[in-house]
Motif scaffolding. Sequence first.
Motif, short mmCIF file in Angstrom:
data_model
loop_
_atom_site.label_atom_id
_atom_site.label_comp_id
_atom_site.label_asym_id
_atom_site.label_seq_id
_atom_site.Cartn_x
_atom_site.Cartn_y
_atom_site.Cartn_z
N TRP A 26 0.85 -1.19 0.00
CA TRP A 26 0.00 0.00 0.00
C TRP A 26 0.88 1.23 0.00
O TRP A 26 1.86 1.31 0.74
N VAL B 168 0.46 5.13 0.82
CA VAL B 168 -0.42 6.10 1.46
C VAL B 168 0.09 7.50 1.14
O VAL B 168 1.27 7.79 1.35
N VAL C 176 -5.05 6.18 -0.65
CA VAL C 176 -4.29 4.95 -0.49
C VAL C 176 -4.39 4.18 -1.79
O VAL C 176 -5.49 3.93 -2.29
N VAL D 247 -10.38 4.25 4.26
CA VAL D 247 -9.22 5.14 4.10
C VAL D 247 -9.15 6.14 5.25
O VAL D 247 -8.10 6.34 5.86
#
Length: 135
Positions: free
Chosen positions: A87, A89, A96, A130
Amino acid sequence: MNLFCNYVEGLGLGEVFMAPLDVELGYGYVVQPDVFVLFNEHLDQVADSRILGAPDLVIEVASPSTAGHDRREKQDAYAGAGVPEYWIVTPDAHIVEVLFLDSGIYRSQGLFIADDVLPSQVLPGLPITVEQIFI
């Protein structure tokens, strides 16, 4: 991020680690992911002062100064080491991006915002949005 940690550790799936902690992806290639997960079956990778081998999930928090590095060098290193899920961010925009490893290459599952539930192949049923990542 507390909800994420509580989910993984509360269900007894494994442990969540946060930087600074070295992860040796291969001989001599060391990174420090911002956040990463090791499932119980991989906790034997925990050494005295580092992790030896690929985590099950890596989360990098991209700042303007690190975004390029996170999307090129680190992404390639994680794919090469076999990290199944990655992931990225972006805190400024509260976005994300979720990437899954497919035949040695990351495939983006999309950019997620606001109340989008984050999809995960390694943590199916993860009930986190999120916005909850940023609490």
